[in-house]
Write a protein that holds these residues in place. Structure first.
Motif, PDB file in Angstrom:
ATOM      1  N   ASN A 269      12.112 -33.549 -21.491  1.00 30.51           N
ATOM      2  CA  ASN A 269      11.904 -32.612 -20.384  1.00 30.51           C
ATOM      3  C   ASN A 269      12.305 -31.210 -20.804  1.00 30.51           C
ATOM      4  N   ASN A 270      11.564 -30.222 -20.302  1.00 36.10           N
ATOM      5  CA  ASN A 270      12.004 -28.843 -20.504  1.00 36.10           C
ATOM      6  C   ASN A 270      12.160 -28.159 -19.159  1.00 36.10           C
ATOM      7  N   SER A 271      13.123 -27.248 -19.086  1.00 38.24           N
ATOM      8  CA  SER A 271      13.265 -26.383 -17.917  1.00 38.24           C
ATOM      9  C   SER A 271      12.385 -25.162 -18.123  1.00 38.24           C
ATOM     10  N   ASN A 272      11.712 -24.732 -17.068  1.00 34.67           N
ATOM     11  CA  ASN A 272      10.909 -23.508 -17.161  1.00 34.67           C
ATOM     12  C   ASN A 272      11.375 -22.439 -16.171  1.00 34.67           C
ATOM     13  N   GLU A 288      16.025 -10.234 -34.068  1.00 34.51           N
ATOM     14  CA  GLU A 288      17.040 -11.269 -34.232  1.00 34.51           C
ATOM     15  C   GLU A 288      17.973 -11.316 -33.021  1.00 34.51           C
ATOM     16  N   GLY A 289      17.366 -11.167 -31.867  1.00 29.55           N
ATOM     17  CA  GLY A 289      18.059 -11.277 -30.594  1.00 29.55           C
ATOM     18  C   GLY A 289      17.108 -11.840 -29.560  1.00 29.55           C
ATOM     19  N   PHE A 290      17.524 -11.824 -28.304  1.00 27.50           N
ATOM     20  CA  PHE A 290      16.707 -12.402 -27.235  1.00 27.50           C
ATOM     21  C   PHE A 290      15.980 -11.289 -26.496  1.00 27.50           C
ATOM     22  N   ALA A 291      14.648 -11.400 -26.433  1.00 26.23           N
ATOM     23  CA  ALA A 291      13.796 -10.351 -25.885  1.00 26.23           C
ATOM     24  C   ALA A 291      13.413 -10.650 -24.444  1.00 26.23           C
ATOM     25  N   ARG A 292      13.240  -9.608 -23.675  1.00 27.36           N
ATOM     26  CA  ARG A 292      12.774  -9.755 -22.299  1.00 27.36           C
ATOM     27  C   ARG A 292      11.305 -10.184 -22.313  1.00 27.36           C
ATOM     28  N   THR A 293      10.965 -11.113 -21.419  1.00 25.00           N
ATOM     29  CA  THR A 293       9.572 -11.563 -21.308  1.00 25.00           C
ATOM     30  C   THR A 293       8.886 -11.029 -20.055  1.00 25.00           C
ATOM     31  N   GLY A 294       9.670 -10.595 -19.067  1.00 20.36           N
ATOM     32  CA  GLY A 294       9.090 -10.218 -17.785  1.00 20.36           C
ATOM     33  C   GLY A 294       8.672 -11.408 -16.952  1.00 20.36           C
ATOM     34  N   LEU A 295       9.018 -12.621 -17.406  1.00 23.19           N
ATOM     35  CA  LEU A 295       8.579 -13.848 -16.735  1.00 23.19           C
ATOM     36  C   LEU A 295       9.747 -14.548 -16.059  1.00 23.19           C
ATOM     37  N   GLN A 296       9.453 -15.134 -14.904  1.00 21.62           N
ATOM     38  CA  GLN A 296      10.423 -16.001 -14.242  1.00 21.62           C
ATOM     39  C   GLN A 296      10.271 -17.443 -14.726  1.00 21.62           C
ATOM     40  N   PHE A 297       9.048 -17.811 -15.119  1.00 22.10           N
ATOM     41  CA  PHE A 297       8.770 -19.165 -15.597  1.00 22.10           C
ATOM     42  C   PHE A 297       8.395 -19.110 -17.073  1.00 22.10           C
ATOM     43  N   CYS A 298       9.197 -19.720 -17.902  1.00 24.03           N
ATOM     44  CA  CYS A 298       8.918 -19.789 -19.340  1.00 24.03           C
ATOM     45  C   CYS A 298       9.703 -20.955 -19.919  1.00 24.03           C
ATOM     46  N   GLY A 299       9.025 -21.831 -20.637  1.00 25.87           N
ATOM     47  CA  GLY A 299       9.639 -23.067 -21.083  1.00 25.87           C
ATOM     48  C   GLY A 299       9.955 -23.130 -22.555  1.00 25.87           C
ATOM     49  N   LEU A 300       9.204 -23.932 -23.304  1.00 26.18           N
ATOM     50  CA  LEU A 300       9.511 -24.294 -24.686  1.00 26.18           C
ATOM     51  C   LEU A 300       8.444 -23.759 -25.629  1.00 26.18           C
ATOM     52  N   MET A 301       8.881 -23.099 -26.717  1.00 28.28           N
ATOM     53  CA  MET A 301       8.004 -22.686 -27.814  1.00 28.28           C
ATOM     54  C   MET A 301       8.403 -23.500 -29.038  1.00 28.28           C
ATOM     55  N   MET A 302       7.526 -24.369 -29.506  1.00 28.33           N
ATOM     56  CA  MET A 302       7.867 -25.266 -30.616  1.00 28.33           C
ATOM     57  C   MET A 302       6.883 -25.089 -31.762  1.00 28.33           C
ATOM     58  N   GLY A 303       7.405 -24.714 -32.949  1.00 26.76           N
ATOM     59  CA  GLY A 303       6.568 -24.513 -34.120  1.00 26.76           C
ATOM     60  C   GLY A 303       6.060 -25.812 -34.717  1.00 26.76           C
ATOM     61  N   ASP A 304       5.124 -25.690 -35.643  1.00 30.18           N
ATOM     62  CA  ASP A 304       4.471 -26.840 -36.271  1.00 30.18           C
ATOM     63  C   ASP A 304       5.476 -27.800 -36.909  1.00 30.18           C
ATOM     64  N   ILE A 310      13.793 -39.340 -27.966  1.00 30.39           N
ATOM     65  CA  ILE A 310      13.673 -39.696 -26.549  1.00 30.39           C
ATOM     66  C   ILE A 310      14.770 -39.005 -25.738  1.00 30.39           C
ATOM     67  N   ASN A 311      14.428 -38.699 -24.493  1.00 30.83           N
ATOM     68  CA  ASN A 311      15.376 -38.123 -23.533  1.00 30.83           C
ATOM     69  C   ASN A 311      15.925 -36.760 -23.954  1.00 30.83           C
ATOM     70  N   THR A 312      15.191 -36.047 -24.802  1.00 32.55           N
ATOM     71  CA  THR A 312      15.634 -34.698 -25.191  1.00 32.55           C
ATOM     72  C   THR A 312      15.461 -33.747 -24.019  1.00 32.55           C
ATOM     73  N   MET A 313      16.429 -32.841 -23.856  1.00 30.46           N
ATOM     74  CA  MET A 313      16.380 -31.836 -22.789  1.00 30.46           C
ATOM     75  C   MET A 313      16.394 -30.440 -23.409  1.00 30.46           C
ATOM     76  N   PHE A 314      15.433 -29.617 -23.012  1.00 34.74           N
ATOM     77  CA  PHE A 314      15.357 -28.242 -23.504  1.00 34.74           C
ATOM     78  C   PHE A 314      15.611 -27.280 -22.350  1.00 34.74           C
ATOM     79  N   ASN A 315      16.486 -26.314 -22.586  1.00 34.79           N
ATOM     80  CA  ASN A 315      16.759 -25.286 -21.593  1.00 34.79           C
ATOM     81  C   ASN A 315      15.589 -24.329 -21.423  1.00 34.79           C
ATOM     82  N   THR A 316      15.615 -23.572 -20.337  1.00 32.28           N
ATOM     83  CA  THR A 316      14.614 -22.537 -20.088  1.00 32.28           C
ATOM     84  C   THR A 316      14.554 -21.588 -21.275  1.00 32.28           C
ATOM     85  N   GLY A 317      13.339 -21.280 -21.717  1.00 29.21           N
ATOM     86  CA  GLY A 317      13.166 -20.297 -22.778  1.00 29.21           C
ATOM     87  C   GLY A 317      13.757 -20.710 -24.105  1.00 29.21           C
TER      88      GLY A 317
END
Length: 391
Positions: A269-272, A288-304, A310-317
């Motif tokens: 599950n991911n939080s968005n 090399e820091g955390f950038a503003r997205t302007g979004l209230q809803f944003c979940g998971l970005m996962m590279g190739d 199982i049962n992994t939990m990902f925080n918002t952004g």
């Protein structure tokens, strides 16, 4: 005319997805950016990208070349302007170079000697990772119009419950029975040899690409793309999954982008949305820091090539790099560097030898060879991203 798609200044904003591909080969909507341009231009294209990617994505340069910024998606107005370019003319929008015509080698370009043309029309630009999902609805509609123009859909089997069937297009070889398809909010495109299993609830816009599978009882809504040969289940909203990846079981994925050769374990599950409803910030590889997205809803970005148990939990952004392996209870941190192995209790380095063994097995299951070129690309990424890992 020889058309070449170049990465442009947005390339680093689109990491981790551009670690392993040019900007042109990002999928948004139904097609990749390259596929869109090639359909509009009715010709093949090559790429200007990072040197370590050139063996897989070579550039072909000729006497006459039109260079196109791959962050921009084509439309009729823009394509006509590009086709009309004369030598040493450049098309701008604001301060961005969209395209230019040159006979010079790429190292010798001086735009001060070019005639500048302003493009004042509307176009979709993919310049940040979150644009891939947040602009996906508009891109699906544009691709749907392009692909289905003057064509007829295959018959929708009678067992399916459909709303706005005129906005549903099914290619030859696709299979679907006992599903609910609601295309009143956006088109539903089901590609060749794709399958939607029984009991699935689908609300468009949806792009189900070639040979992709939606498993039994899935719930998919909000503009979502399932790339070629990917398999999904559970609940998905407003997400883009590239080709050959799996989210095959229950669990929630929302406002997210998943690269190629990824696997999300059962009940991931991911939080968005943050608990305080604040703007989401995402890891920025340039600052090399955390950038503003302007979004209230944003979940998971996962590279190739990244995977989670199982049962992994990902925080918002959360941003996960290339070839990471995440497992265990609790929330891991919201930036996981490439070639990381671990979870909320900490990470160690995922050595390339072990990562390559997994990649070879995973790709062979789809009858695709893990080549020496693929290895060289991943080895480069391993070295380039060392600074982010705690060795």
């Amino acid at each position: 005319m020889n058309y070449i798609l170049f990465d442009g200044p947005s390339r680093n904003n689109l990491l981790p997805f551009t670690f392993t591909r040019p900007v042109a080969d990002i999928r948004v909507g139904i097609l990749t950016i390259r596929e869109k341009w090639e359909r509009f231009l009715d010709t093949t294209t090559t790429t200007v990208t990072e040197d370590y990617l050139l063996d897989k994505y070579p550039m072909v340069e000729m006497d006459d070349n039109v260079m196109i910024n791959a962050s921009y998606l084509p439309n009729l107005e823009l394509v006509e302007m590009i086709r009309d370019l004369a030598e040493n003319q450049v098309i701008f929008q604001d301060e961005d170079v969209i395209a230019f015509y040159t006979k010079e080698a790429q190292d010798n370009i001086n735009f001060e000697t070019f005639e500048a043309l302003e493009f004042s029309g509307d176009t979709i630009k993919i310049e940040n990772t979150w644009d891939i999902f947040s602009k996906n609805g508009e891109a699906i509609q544009e691709d749907f119009n392009l692909i289905t123009k003057d064509r007829s859909s295959q018959h929708i089997p009678a067992s399916n419950n459909c709303i706005a069937p005129e906005n549903i297009f099914i290619e030859e070889g696709a299979t679907l029975e006992f599903t609910t398809l609601n295309a009143s909010k956006g088109p539903i495109y089901i590609a060749k040899d794709a399958e939607i299993m029984e009991g699935s609830l689908i609300r468009g816009p949806l792009a189900l690409c070639e040979a992709a599978v939606i498993k039994m009882g899935a719930k998919i809504y909000g503009p979502t793309t399932i790339g070629p040969s990917s398999k999904v289940g559970g609940e998905i909203t407003n997400s883009v999954i590239f080709e050959n990846s799996n989210k095959g079981h229950e669990g929630y994925l929302g406002n997210s982008v998943i690269g190629e050769w990824c696997n999300l374990g059962a009940d991931t599950n991911n939080s968005n949305l943050k608990n305080n409803y604040a703007e989401v910030r995402l890891w920025d590889y340039q600052t090399e820091g955390f950038a503003r997205t302007g979004l209230q809803f944003c979940g998971l970005m996962m590279g190739d090539h990244s995977k989670c148990g199982i049962n992994t939990m990902f925080n918002t952004g959360t941003v996960v790099g290339v070839s990471a392996n995440i497992f265990g209870s609790g929330f891991p941190r919201n930036f996981i560097p490439s070639f990381s192995w671990g979870g909320s209790n900490g990470f160690t380095t995922y050595l390339t030898k072990k990562a390559f063994e997994v990649a070879e097995v995973v790709m062979s299951r789809r009858k695709i060879k893990f080549t020496d070129i693929d290895k060289a690309i991943l080895e480069h990424i391993f070295e380039e991203t060392k600074q982010y890992r705690r060795e």
